[in-house]
Design a protein around this motif. Structure first.
Motif, PDB file in Angstrom:
ATOM      1  N   LYS A  58      19.020  42.756  47.841  1.00  0.00           N
ATOM      2  CA  LYS A  58      18.420  41.497  48.304  1.00  0.00           C
ATOM      3  C   LYS A  58      19.114  40.271  47.710  1.00  0.00           C
ATOM      4  CE  LYS A  58      13.961  39.114  48.471  1.00  0.00           C
ATOM      5  NZ  LYS A  58      12.541  39.210  48.125  1.00  0.00           N
ATOM      6  N   TYR A  59      19.393  40.287  46.386  1.00  0.00           N
ATOM      7  CA  TYR A  59      19.898  39.093  45.718  1.00  0.00           C
ATOM      8  C   TYR A  59      21.413  39.074  45.552  1.00  0.00           C
ATOM      9  CZ  TYR A  59      15.036  38.213  44.723  1.00  0.00           C
ATOM     10  OH  TYR A  59      13.701  37.982  44.843  1.00  0.00           O
ATOM     11  N   GLY A  60      22.060  40.196  45.730  1.00  0.00           N
ATOM     12  CA  GLY A  60      23.516  40.227  45.651  1.00  0.00           C
ATOM     13  C   GLY A  60      24.015  40.503  44.245  1.00  0.00           C
ATOM     14  N   ASP A  61      25.333  40.698  44.168  1.00  0.00           N
ATOM     15  CA  ASP A  61      25.966  41.094  42.914  1.00  0.00           C
ATOM     16  C   ASP A  61      25.853  40.034  41.830  1.00  0.00           C
ATOM     17  OD1 ASP A  61      26.713  43.482  43.930  1.00  0.00           O
ATOM     18  OD2 ASP A  61      28.723  42.852  44.490  1.00  0.00           O
ATOM     19  N   GLU A  62      26.093  38.793  42.199  1.00  0.00           N
ATOM     20  CA  GLU A  62      26.181  37.738  41.190  1.00  0.00           C
ATOM     21  C   GLU A  62      24.836  37.506  40.493  1.00  0.00           C
ATOM     22  OE1 GLU A  62      28.862  35.696  39.167  1.00  0.00           O
ATOM     23  OE2 GLU A  62      29.353  36.690  41.039  1.00  0.00           O
ATOM     24  N   LYS A  63      23.779  37.287  41.281  1.00  0.00           N
ATOM     25  CA  LYS A  63      22.463  37.002  40.686  1.00  0.00           C
ATOM     26  C   LYS A  63      21.886  38.220  39.976  1.00  0.00           C
ATOM     27  CE  LYS A  63      21.024  33.235  43.650  1.00  0.00           C
ATOM     28  NZ  LYS A  63      20.060  32.784  44.644  1.00  0.00           N
ATOM     29  N   PHE A  64      21.977  39.389  40.621  1.00  0.00           N
ATOM     30  CA  PHE A  64      21.409  40.575  39.985  1.00  0.00           C
ATOM     31  C   PHE A  64      22.221  40.975  38.758  1.00  0.00           C
ATOM     32  CE2 PHE A  64      20.649  45.111  39.398  1.00  0.00           C
ATOM     33  CZ  PHE A  64      19.276  45.106  39.319  1.00  0.00           C
ATOM     34  N   GLY A  65      23.533  40.767  38.805  1.00  0.00           N
ATOM     35  CA  GLY A  65      24.360  41.059  37.633  1.00  0.00           C
ATOM     36  C   GLY A  65      23.966  40.199  36.449  1.00  0.00           C
ATOM     37  N   TYR A  66      23.690  38.924  36.714  1.00  0.00           N
ATOM     38  CA  TYR A  66      23.241  38.023  35.644  1.00  0.00           C
ATOM     39  C   TYR A  66      21.906  38.504  35.084  1.00  0.00           C
ATOM     40  CZ  TYR A  66      21.287  33.897  33.426  1.00  0.00           C
ATOM     41  OH  TYR A  66      20.692  33.050  32.535  1.00  0.00           O
ATOM     42  N   TYR A  67      20.982  38.867  35.972  1.00  0.00           N
ATOM     43  CA  TYR A  67      19.666  39.350  35.550  1.00  0.00           C
ATOM     44  C   TYR A  67      19.790  40.638  34.737  1.00  0.00           C
ATOM     45  CZ  TYR A  67      15.105  41.582  35.989  1.00  0.00           C
ATOM     46  OH  TYR A  67      13.932  42.217  35.725  1.00  0.00           O
ATOM     47  N   ALA A  68      20.607  41.566  35.222  1.00  0.00           N
ATOM     48  CA  ALA A  68      20.775  42.857  34.537  1.00  0.00           C
ATOM     49  C   ALA A  68      21.368  42.657  33.155  1.00  0.00           C
ATOM     50  CB  ALA A  68      21.654  43.780  35.366  1.00  0.00           C
ATOM     51  N   LYS A  69      22.296  41.740  33.042  1.00  0.00           N
ATOM     52  CA  LYS A  69      22.915  41.479  31.742  1.00  0.00           C
ATOM     53  C   LYS A  69      21.927  40.776  30.807  1.00  0.00           C
ATOM     54  CE  LYS A  69      27.196  40.551  32.131  1.00  0.00           C
ATOM     55  NZ  LYS A  69      27.766  41.828  31.798  1.00  0.00           N
ATOM     56  N   ARG A  70      21.135  39.858  31.375  1.00  0.00           N
ATOM     57  CA  ARG A  70      20.190  39.096  30.553  1.00  0.00           C
ATOM     58  C   ARG A  70      19.103  39.981  29.966  1.00  0.00           C
ATOM     59  NH1 ARG A  70      16.834  34.990  33.714  1.00  0.00           N
ATOM     60  NH2 ARG A  70      15.414  36.732  33.751  1.00  0.00           N
ATOM     61  N   ILE A  71      18.549  40.898  30.763  1.00  0.00           N
ATOM     62  CA  ILE A  71      17.481  41.757  30.225  1.00  0.00           C
ATOM     63  C   ILE A  71      18.025  43.092  29.731  1.00  0.00           C
ATOM     64  CG2 ILE A  71      15.733  40.699  31.684  1.00  0.00           C
ATOM     65  CD1 ILE A  71      15.638  43.330  33.233  1.00  0.00           C
ATOM     66  N   ARG A  72      19.348  43.244  29.726  1.00  0.00           N
ATOM     67  CA  ARG A  72      20.027  44.425  29.188  1.00  0.00           C
ATOM     68  C   ARG A  72      19.551  45.713  29.838  1.00  0.00           C
ATOM     69  NH1 ARG A  72      19.824  42.742  22.850  1.00  0.00           N
ATOM     70  NH2 ARG A  72      21.171  40.941  23.043  1.00  0.00           N
ATOM     71  N   LEU A  73      19.667  45.747  31.161  1.00  0.00           N
ATOM     72  CA  LEU A  73      19.304  46.953  31.891  1.00  0.00           C
ATOM     73  C   LEU A  73      20.246  48.086  31.528  1.00  0.00           C
ATOM     74  CD1 LEU A  73      18.512  45.906  35.558  1.00  0.00           C
ATOM     75  CD2 LEU A  73      16.958  46.749  33.844  1.00  0.00           C
ATOM     76  N   ARG A  74      19.722  49.290  31.541  1.00  0.00           N
ATOM     77  CA  ARG A  74      20.579  50.450  31.320  1.00  0.00           C
ATOM     78  C   ARG A  74      21.558  50.564  32.477  1.00  0.00           C
ATOM     79  NH1 ARG A  74      16.939  55.425  30.320  1.00  0.00           N
ATOM     80  NH2 ARG A  74      15.227  54.181  31.063  1.00  0.00           N
ATOM     81  N   PRO A  75      22.755  51.098  32.210  1.00  0.00           N
ATOM     82  CA  PRO A  75      23.789  51.151  33.263  1.00  0.00           C
ATOM     83  C   PRO A  75      23.357  51.895  34.525  1.00  0.00           C
ATOM     84  CG  PRO A  75      24.731  51.706  31.139  1.00  0.00           C
ATOM     85  CD  PRO A  75      23.258  51.574  30.924  1.00  0.00           C
ATOM     86  N   GLU A  76      22.520  52.923  34.394  1.00  0.00           N
ATOM     87  CA  GLU A  76      22.123  53.653  35.598  1.00  0.00           C
ATOM     88  C   GLU A  76      21.237  52.809  36.515  1.00  0.00           C
ATOM     89  OE1 GLU A  76      19.350  55.303  32.317  1.00  0.00           O
ATOM     90  OE2 GLU A  76      21.469  54.857  32.521  1.00  0.00           O
ATOM     91  N   LYS A  80      26.966  48.859  39.589  1.00  0.00           N
ATOM     92  CA  LYS A  80      28.272  48.265  39.304  1.00  0.00           C
ATOM     93  C   LYS A  80      28.379  46.981  40.105  1.00  0.00           C
ATOM     94  CE  LYS A  80      32.163  48.921  37.178  1.00  0.00           C
ATOM     95  NZ  LYS A  80      32.227  48.858  35.757  1.00  0.00           N
ATOM     96  N   THR A  81      28.241  45.856  39.439  1.00  0.00           N
ATOM     97  CA  THR A  81      28.308  44.570  40.123  1.00  0.00           C
ATOM     98  C   THR A  81      29.638  43.901  39.841  1.00  0.00           C
ATOM     99  OG1 THR A  81      27.312  43.416  38.265  1.00  0.00           O
ATOM    100  CG2 THR A  81      25.807  44.297  39.910  1.00  0.00           C
ATOM    101  N   ARG A  82      29.954  42.911  40.654  1.00  0.00           N
ATOM    102  CA  ARG A  82      31.195  42.163  40.434  1.00  0.00           C
ATOM    103  C   ARG A  82      31.145  41.431  39.106  1.00  0.00           C
ATOM    104  NH1 ARG A  82      30.966  40.493  46.096  1.00  0.00           N
ATOM    105  NH2 ARG A  82      30.022  38.586  45.334  1.00  0.00           N
ATOM    106  N   ALA A  83      29.963  40.966  38.705  1.00  0.00           N
ATOM    107  CA  ALA A  83      29.837  40.267  37.429  1.00  0.00           C
ATOM    108  C   ALA A  83      30.210  41.186  36.272  1.00  0.00           C
ATOM    109  CB  ALA A  83      28.411  39.743  37.249  1.00  0.00           C
TER     110      ALA A  83
END
Length: 124
Positions: A58-76, A80-83
């Protein structure tokens, strides 16, 4: 004549009985009122992967990548985002040009080269 290591008084026995009955009461109360929580938690956590996949779509690589990095989501979960790819590229090609022209610090006790590692290498 028998020797006993410790004398146990009636008050201590009463206290032990109260504690034992309280443990059983607490266990029964948990079974009655809170045992559902662990099953509900398992069910909710099992849906996380699909929720994160939908969010990525829904939100795309850039926004979700930022969110995943900010809350430190597990890699699984993060995927794999462009960010992530950009960040990995930056980490793989760290420049060491800050060491060019490096000179040992002059010390009063004659030991040369005793500098802190943080000054020698770039620490994040």
């Amino acid at each position: 004549m028998k020797e006993y290591g410790e004398i146990i008084f009636v008050d201590q026995l009463k206290h032990f009985r109260v504690v034992a009955s309280q443990i059983q009461k607490t266990r029964n109360d948990w079974q009655k009122y809170s045992s559902w929580f662990s099953d509900a938690q398992k069910e909710n956590y099992s849906q996380l992967a699909s929720v994160y996949a939908e969010s990525l779509e829904k939100y795309g690589d850039e926004k979700f990548g930022y969110y995943a990095k900010r809350i430190r989501l597990r890699p699984e979960f993060a995927g794999k985002t462009r960010a992530d790819t950009k960040h990995e590229d930056r980490e793989a090609h760290i420049s060491m040009t800050h060491l060019k022209g490096y000179k040992f610090s002059v010390t009063s006790n004659g030991e040369y080269g005793s500098v802190r590692p943080s000054e020698l290498f770039y620490c994040f």
